[in-house]
Design a protein around this motif. Structure first.
Motif, PDB file in Angstrom:
ATOM      1  N   ALA A 168      18.974  55.043  48.453  1.00 18.00           N
ATOM      2  CA  ALA A 168      19.764  55.353  47.261  1.00 18.00           C
ATOM      3  C   ALA A 168      21.169  54.781  47.379  1.00 18.00           C
ATOM      4  O   ALA A 168      21.717  54.222  46.407  1.00 18.00           O
ATOM      5  CB  ALA A 168      19.821  56.863  47.057  1.00 18.00           C
ATOM      6  N   MET A 169      21.783  54.896  48.566  1.00 14.65           N
ATOM      7  CA  MET A 169      23.123  54.354  48.768  1.00 14.65           C
ATOM      8  C   MET A 169      23.129  52.840  48.610  1.00 14.65           C
ATOM      9  O   MET A 169      24.033  52.268  47.998  1.00 14.65           O
ATOM     10  CB  MET A 169      23.636  54.746  50.155  1.00 14.65           C
ATOM     11  CG  MET A 169      23.921  56.234  50.309  1.00 14.65           C
ATOM     12  SD  MET A 169      24.281  56.708  52.035  1.00 14.65           S
ATOM     13  CE  MET A 169      25.728  55.688  52.358  1.00 14.65           C
ATOM     14  N   VAL A 214       9.791  64.810  58.044  1.00 14.32           N
ATOM     15  CA  VAL A 214      10.611  65.012  56.844  1.00 14.32           C
ATOM     16  C   VAL A 214      12.063  64.572  57.043  1.00 14.32           C
ATOM     17  O   VAL A 214      12.627  63.877  56.179  1.00 14.32           O
ATOM     18  CB  VAL A 214      10.542  66.477  56.380  1.00 14.32           C
ATOM     19  CG1 VAL A 214      11.618  66.766  55.329  1.00 14.32           C
ATOM     20  CG2 VAL A 214       9.165  66.787  55.813  1.00 14.32           C
ATOM     21  N   PRO A 215      12.750  64.951  58.145  1.00 15.02           N
ATOM     22  CA  PRO A 215      14.139  64.505  58.320  1.00 15.02           C
ATOM     23  C   PRO A 215      14.295  62.996  58.258  1.00 15.02           C
ATOM     24  O   PRO A 215      15.231  62.479  57.641  1.00 15.02           O
ATOM     25  CB  PRO A 215      14.526  65.057  59.693  1.00 15.02           C
ATOM     26  CG  PRO A 215      13.633  66.247  59.868  1.00 15.02           C
ATOM     27  CD  PRO A 215      12.332  65.842  59.246  1.00 15.02           C
ATOM     28  N   LEU A 216      13.371  62.267  58.903  1.00 17.36           N
ATOM     29  CA  LEU A 216      13.439  60.809  58.886  1.00 17.36           C
ATOM     30  C   LEU A 216      13.225  60.283  57.467  1.00 17.36           C
ATOM     31  O   LEU A 216      13.930  59.367  57.018  1.00 17.36           O
ATOM     32  CB  LEU A 216      12.390  60.223  59.827  1.00 17.36           C
ATOM     33  CG  LEU A 216      12.281  58.693  59.842  1.00 17.36           C
ATOM     34  CD1 LEU A 216      13.609  58.075  60.283  1.00 17.36           C
ATOM     35  CD2 LEU A 216      11.136  58.248  60.756  1.00 17.36           C
ATOM     36  N   ALA A 217      12.273  60.869  56.770  1.00 18.29           N
ATOM     37  CA  ALA A 217      11.990  60.419  55.402  1.00 18.29           C
ATOM     38  C   ALA A 217      13.190  60.655  54.482  1.00 18.29           C
ATOM     39  O   ALA A 217      13.541  59.802  53.659  1.00 18.29           O
ATOM     40  CB  ALA A 217      10.760  61.143  54.865  1.00 18.29           C
ATOM     41  N   VAL A 218      13.819  61.813  54.628  1.00 14.93           N
ATOM     42  CA  VAL A 218      14.993  62.119  53.798  1.00 14.93           C
ATOM     43  C   VAL A 218      16.131  61.144  54.101  1.00 14.93           C
ATOM     44  O   VAL A 218      16.836  60.679  53.195  1.00 14.93           O
ATOM     45  CB  VAL A 218      15.443  63.576  54.017  1.00 14.93           C
ATOM     46  CG1 VAL A 218      16.785  63.822  53.331  1.00 14.93           C
ATOM     47  CG2 VAL A 218      14.395  64.544  53.486  1.00 14.93           C
ATOM     48  N   THR A 219      16.322  60.829  55.378  1.00 16.44           N
ATOM     49  CA  THR A 219      17.364  59.871  55.755  1.00 16.44           C
ATOM     50  C   THR A 219      17.104  58.510  55.124  1.00 16.44           C
ATOM     51  O   THR A 219      18.020  57.869  54.586  1.00 16.44           O
ATOM     52  CB  THR A 219      17.423  59.734  57.289  1.00 16.44           C
ATOM     53  OG1 THR A 219      17.732  61.004  57.868  1.00 16.44           O
ATOM     54  CG2 THR A 219      18.478  58.711  57.692  1.00 16.44           C
ATOM     55  N   ILE A 220      15.856  58.072  55.172  1.00 12.77           N
ATOM     56  CA  ILE A 220      15.504  56.775  54.576  1.00 12.77           C
ATOM     57  C   ILE A 220      15.739  56.787  53.072  1.00 12.77           C
ATOM     58  O   ILE A 220      16.266  55.823  52.501  1.00 12.77           O
ATOM     59  CB  ILE A 220      14.037  56.429  54.904  1.00 12.77           C
ATOM     60  CG1 ILE A 220      13.881  56.188  56.408  1.00 12.77           C
ATOM     61  CG2 ILE A 220      13.585  55.206  54.113  1.00 12.77           C
ATOM     62  CD1 ILE A 220      12.448  55.985  56.855  1.00 12.77           C
ATOM     63  N   MET A 221      15.368  57.886  52.425  1.00 16.16           N
ATOM     64  CA  MET A 221      15.575  58.008  50.987  1.00 16.16           C
ATOM     65  C   MET A 221      17.056  57.919  50.626  1.00 16.16           C
ATOM     66  O   MET A 221      17.448  57.217  49.685  1.00 16.16           O
ATOM     67  CB  MET A 221      14.996  59.336  50.483  1.00 16.16           C
ATOM     68  CG  MET A 221      13.484  59.387  50.467  1.00 16.16           C
ATOM     69  SD  MET A 221      12.853  61.093  50.353  1.00 16.16           S
ATOM     70  CE  MET A 221      13.868  61.775  49.057  1.00 16.16           C
ATOM     71  N   ASN A 222      17.881  58.618  51.396  1.00 14.24           N
ATOM     72  CA  ASN A 222      19.319  58.604  51.110  1.00 14.24           C
ATOM     73  C   ASN A 222      19.936  57.226  51.343  1.00 14.24           C
ATOM     74  O   ASN A 222      20.780  56.766  50.578  1.00 14.24           O
ATOM     75  CB  ASN A 222      20.032  59.641  51.970  1.00 14.24           C
ATOM     76  CG  ASN A 222      19.729  61.065  51.532  1.00 14.24           C
ATOM     77  OD1 ASN A 222      19.393  61.316  50.375  1.00 14.24           O
ATOM     78  ND2 ASN A 222      19.829  62.020  52.452  1.00 14.24           N
ATOM     79  N   LEU A 223      19.502  56.563  52.415  1.00 15.72           N
ATOM     80  CA  LEU A 223      20.006  55.213  52.683  1.00 15.72           C
ATOM     81  C   LEU A 223      19.584  54.247  51.578  1.00 15.72           C
ATOM     82  O   LEU A 223      20.368  53.381  51.163  1.00 15.72           O
ATOM     83  CB  LEU A 223      19.492  54.723  54.044  1.00 15.72           C
ATOM     84  CG  LEU A 223      20.098  55.406  55.275  1.00 15.72           C
ATOM     85  CD1 LEU A 223      19.406  54.930  56.553  1.00 15.72           C
ATOM     86  CD2 LEU A 223      21.610  55.135  55.349  1.00 15.72           C
TER      87      LEU A 223
END
Length: 207
Positions: A56-57, A45-54
């Motif tokens: 979006a940015m 989950v942490p990796l997936a959230v990081t990818i999602m945020n990147l």
């Protein structure tokens, strides 16, 4: 949108589209992440959230720097619906409202302010202008501003910047774009041809 200055409607609309897109992206990605977690657990989950945020940015940066293609569309469209007599009467009230106190010169003029001055609902103002002229509210107001700008360029020695500010524009890029839309040339070119016309030439108009 109705309260936004007419010169800021396009940026406000782009911002609204971006916000809507991000909300949809996060809704879908959160749903996908919930399904993934139920199947494979929460380890990634942490990796997936990081990818999602990147992602979006990156999308925000690309959208911010991308050109607004909507501004390049033709602006002299014919009315899509035959105007009624009520539309013509409403347009007369709108034109009178613009002229009263030279409202069209107001830099922060918005659809809401114009509708209050004309004593008409904002939706009716927008619809009447579109049905009678084929223009949107911003283009309709800017047509009046450009007409006054042409008069000032022809009859006075004010600089282009002074004229721009006098007729209600706040940015040179917007002024130049709208001036070219209406006349087919830049303010400096128009002034030069207007001065030449005084010696017997004819002012060039948009084809």
């Amino acid at each position: 949108m109705a309260e936004a200055s007419l010169q800021r409607v396009r940026p406000a609309l782009r911002a609204a589209r971006l916000t809507a897109g991000l909300m949809l992206f996060f809704a879908l990605s959160d749903a996908a992440l919930a399904v993934y977690t139920n199947i494979y657990g929460a380890r990634d989950v942490p990796l997936a959230v990081t990818i999602m945020n990147l992602a979006a940015m990156a999308a925000v940066i690309v959208y911010y720097f991308s050109p607004d293609f909507s501004s390049a569309k033709p602006t002299a469209a014919s009315p899509s619906v035959e105007p009624t007599e009520e539309d013509k009467i409403a347009l007369s009230r709108i034109e009178a409202a613009l002229e009263e106190g030279e409202l069209y010169r107001s830099e922060d003029l918005s659809l809401a302010k114009l509708s209050r001055k004309a004593r008409l609902p904002a939706r009716e103002v927008s619809a009447a202008i579109n049905r009678v002229t084929g223009l949107n509210v911003s283009q309709f107001v800017n047509d009046r501003r450009i007409a006054e700008a042409c008069r000032l360029l022809r009859e006075t020695e004010r600089t282009v910047i002074q004229v721009m500010l006098d007729v209600g524009f706040s940015t040179k890029s917007n002024f130049n774009r709208e001036f070219r839309r209406v006349t087919g040339m830049s303010p400096k070119q128009w002034r030069a041809e207007a001065r030449a016309a005084q010696d017997g030439g004819a002012i060039k108009t948009r084809p």
